[in-house]
Design an enzyme around this catalytic site. Structure first.
Site, PDB file in Angstrom:
ATOM      1  N   HIS A 264      39.620  41.283  34.352  1.00 24.47           N
ATOM      2  CA  HIS A 264      40.416  42.409  34.827  1.00 24.47           C
ATOM      3  C   HIS A 264      39.995  43.710  34.131  1.00 24.47           C
ATOM      4  O   HIS A 264      39.651  44.699  34.785  1.00 24.47           O
ATOM      5  CB  HIS A 264      41.904  42.120  34.562  1.00 24.47           C
ATOM      6  CG  HIS A 264      42.822  43.223  34.987  1.00 24.47           C
ATOM      7  ND1 HIS A 264      43.513  43.173  36.172  1.00 24.47           N
ATOM      8  CD2 HIS A 264      43.145  44.403  34.419  1.00 24.47           C
ATOM      9  CE1 HIS A 264      44.229  44.276  36.308  1.00 24.47           C
ATOM     10  NE2 HIS A 264      44.029  45.043  35.245  1.00 24.47           N
ATOM     11  N   GLU A 265      39.998  43.677  32.807  1.00 23.76           N
ATOM     12  CA  GLU A 265      39.641  44.897  32.074  1.00 23.76           C
ATOM     13  C   GLU A 265      38.187  45.275  32.338  1.00 23.76           C
ATOM     14  O   GLU A 265      37.838  46.449  32.371  1.00 23.76           O
ATOM     15  CB  GLU A 265      39.913  44.732  30.576  1.00 23.76           C
ATOM     16  CG  GLU A 265      41.387  44.491  30.212  1.00 23.76           C
ATOM     17  CD  GLU A 265      42.363  45.514  30.789  1.00 23.76           C
ATOM     18  OE1 GLU A 265      42.000  46.707  30.896  1.00 23.76           O
ATOM     19  OE2 GLU A 265      43.503  45.125  31.140  1.00 23.76           O
ATOM     20  N   HIS A 268      38.008  47.507  35.267  1.00 22.04           N
ATOM     21  CA  HIS A 268      38.316  48.897  34.902  1.00 22.04           C
ATOM     22  C   HIS A 268      37.096  49.555  34.251  1.00 22.04           C
ATOM     23  O   HIS A 268      36.750  50.696  34.537  1.00 22.04           O
ATOM     24  CB  HIS A 268      39.464  48.941  33.894  1.00 22.04           C
ATOM     25  CG  HIS A 268      40.829  48.711  34.485  1.00 22.04           C
ATOM     26  ND1 HIS A 268      41.354  49.514  35.463  1.00 22.04           N
ATOM     27  CD2 HIS A 268      41.784  47.781  34.221  1.00 22.04           C
ATOM     28  CE1 HIS A 268      42.595  49.090  35.770  1.00 22.04           C
ATOM     29  NE2 HIS A 268      42.870  48.040  35.033  1.00 22.04           N
TER      30      HIS A 268
END
Ligand code: ZN
Length: 502
Positions: A264-265, A268
């Site tokens: 997920h990160e 980003h």
């Protein structure tokens, strides 16, 4: 090069540097800073925030902006120069409405509140956090009033994270989403009765870490221009296009937390690392909105990382790393386990179906707090009532209830809806990527992500803040924000996974 635009950029660059320095201190506070440093750190962040703000709202900025505005007249909308001036104008207008003392007070109070939140959470004691939250709510109301709004106080705060979006627009998307999602989620939960205890046994932390890092590298995360560390609450922060930091938290006894947290990160971070180098050290070096940012993280975490194709490639290596845990678990069983749908209390560990319910309940509570219909003192009780209404569950204590998220300790009211908006956008974008990249499913099945990353770089990442969320979405996905594609994705995926027509 245009002289006035260059002079304006030169004027803004030190402000960008001050903000980056504050980001370094903020990152350090969440990762390595000793507890005793908190007062000093709060003062330092307050000073940096105030200096950056004062420089930005100075008369000189207005003069240089006016000159730059003249120079970019007639230039292309998408050009770096016209975009910089357009975005700077918007930022400047907002910043000049905020008194410097309020900016410094918010930075200082939220730095103290973060520490208090961490302690309150580890002891499941809302009382320790309560005075901080009262203070931050009061300051946030002041901030919203200073910024101004047309319809609702929430609009002023939401605009900080999702420029141009209003409470009533979010409400109408959420109303449509809720009416389809609640029965759909209940139907899926009712069918998904399997238990998967193999995810809960003890997984070596270093091995989890290494496996996640290997996938991040396959996705295209550049460790020469970024790094990963551990924190209480996973996040991504950027000091430069060439220095993007992600954090993760790894649970020994729950494999998906660390693994999917890292993916997920990473999503980003790929956005931040993919911003055009021309935009470095300018106001344009950032994401268009938090919704767009979240569309990137959810695309990599869920649409890629929790897909059947993905595990066609990665399951064997995972089994080899954890033979004692997964040796007897076949790939399909694992795929079902990491996509298990059930009502649960912790947002960051929620499945993709029930996740948006967590967001809607927070949105309701924030509106009540800002409208003054709910006192901070009554928040834990209100939280528990909402959890029961949306999820059918009541937290055993405040740590797994009202204290679970960092956002309110950062005074980030108006932030939560962007998670749900990002989920919706991620499917709109991924659908279009699948249309335009022949064979994308098979590429994912071979652990090849280069074409997907290039597509995202071209359509989304490289533009930084030059285009708005709506502009990006209409250009890249050919449609406005809509809950339809996401609901269709959920129906299709879970009908296939459960063998039931939802
Ligand atoms: Zn995220």
């Amino acid at each position: 090069m245009q002289a006035a635009v260059q002079a304006f950029k030169d004027h803004l660059a030190p402000i960008i540097d001050l903000r980056a320095a504050a980001a370094v201190l903020g990152w350090d506070q969440e990762t390595y800073m000793p507890r005793g440093a908190i007062e000093a750190r709060a003062a330092q962040l307050g000073t940096l925030g105030r200096l950056a703000h004062e420089l930005f709202v100075a008369d000189e900025t207005a003069e240089l902006l006016a000159a730059a505005q003249k120079e970019v007249e007639g230039m292309e909308y998408d050009s770096d120069e016209a975009s910089l001036v357009r975005v700077a104008e918007r930022d400047f207008e907002k910043a000049t409405k905020l008194p410097s003392e309020l900016v410094a007070e918010l930075a200082r109070a939220s730095s103290l509140a973060q520490q208090a939140w961490q302690e309150a959470r580890s002891e499941a004691d809302f009382g320790r956090f309560r005075p901080h939250l009262e203070k931050l709510l009061e300051l946030s109301v002041q901030k919203a009033e200073a910024l101004g709004y047309e319809e609702h106080i929430y609009d002023a705060l939401l605009d900080e994270y999702e420029p141009g979006m209003t409470k009533s627009e979010v409400e109408s998307v959420f109303d449509r989403l809720r009416s389809d999602l609640v029965p759909l989620a209940m139907a899926i939960v009712a069918v998904d009765r399997e238990k998967h205890s193999f995810l809960l046994s003890s997984y070596d932390i270093q091995s989890q870490w290494d496996f996640g890092v290997a996938i991040m590298m396959d996705f295209g995360f550049d460790f020469e221009r970024g790094r990963q560390d551990r924190s209480a609450h996973p996040f991504t922060t950027t000091f430069s296009i060439n220095d993007v930091r992600v954090t993760t938290r790894i649970h020994e006894d729950f494999l998906p937390a660390g693994l999917f947290g890292s993916l997920h990160e990473c999503g980003h971070a790929l956005y931040e690392q993919g911003i055009s180098a021309h935009l470095e050290r300018t106001l344009l070096a950032g994401g268009a909105s938090l919704g767009v940012h979240e569309s990137q993280s959810r695309l990599w975490e869920i649409l890629v990382g929790r897909s059947r194709e993905f595990w066609t490639h990665y399951y064997e290596p995972l089994q080899e790393r954890f033979p004692g845990h997964l040796g007897d678990v076949d790939r399909e069983q694992f795929y079902r386990a990491i996509n298990k749908v059930e009502a649960s209390l912790i947002r960051v560990e929620a499945d993709e179906v029930t996740y948006n319910l967590h967001i809607m309940m927070r949105f309701d509570l924030e509106i009540d707090l800002l409208e003054g219909r709910l006192e901070v003192a009554d928040l834990p009780e209100a939280w528990n009532a909402k959890a029961e209404e949306y999820l059918g569950l009541v937290p055993a204590d405040d740590a797994e209830g009202v204290l679970q998220d960092i956002h309110w300790s950062l005074a980030a009211f108006g932030y939560f809806p962007t998670y749900a908006l990002g989920n919706l956008m991620s499917v709109q974008l991924f659908n279009r990527a699948k249309d335009e990249i022949r064979d994308l499913d098979n590429q994912i099945g071979r652990g090849e992500f280069g074409e997907l990353l290039s597509w995202l770089r071209d359509k989304i990442h490289r533009h930084g803040r030059k285009l708005t969320a709506n502009e990006l979405l209409e250009r890249a996905a050919g449609s406005k924000l809509s809950e339809g594609p996401w609901l269709e994705h959920i129906r299709r995926k879970y009908s296939d996974l459960m063998g039931v027509d939802f």
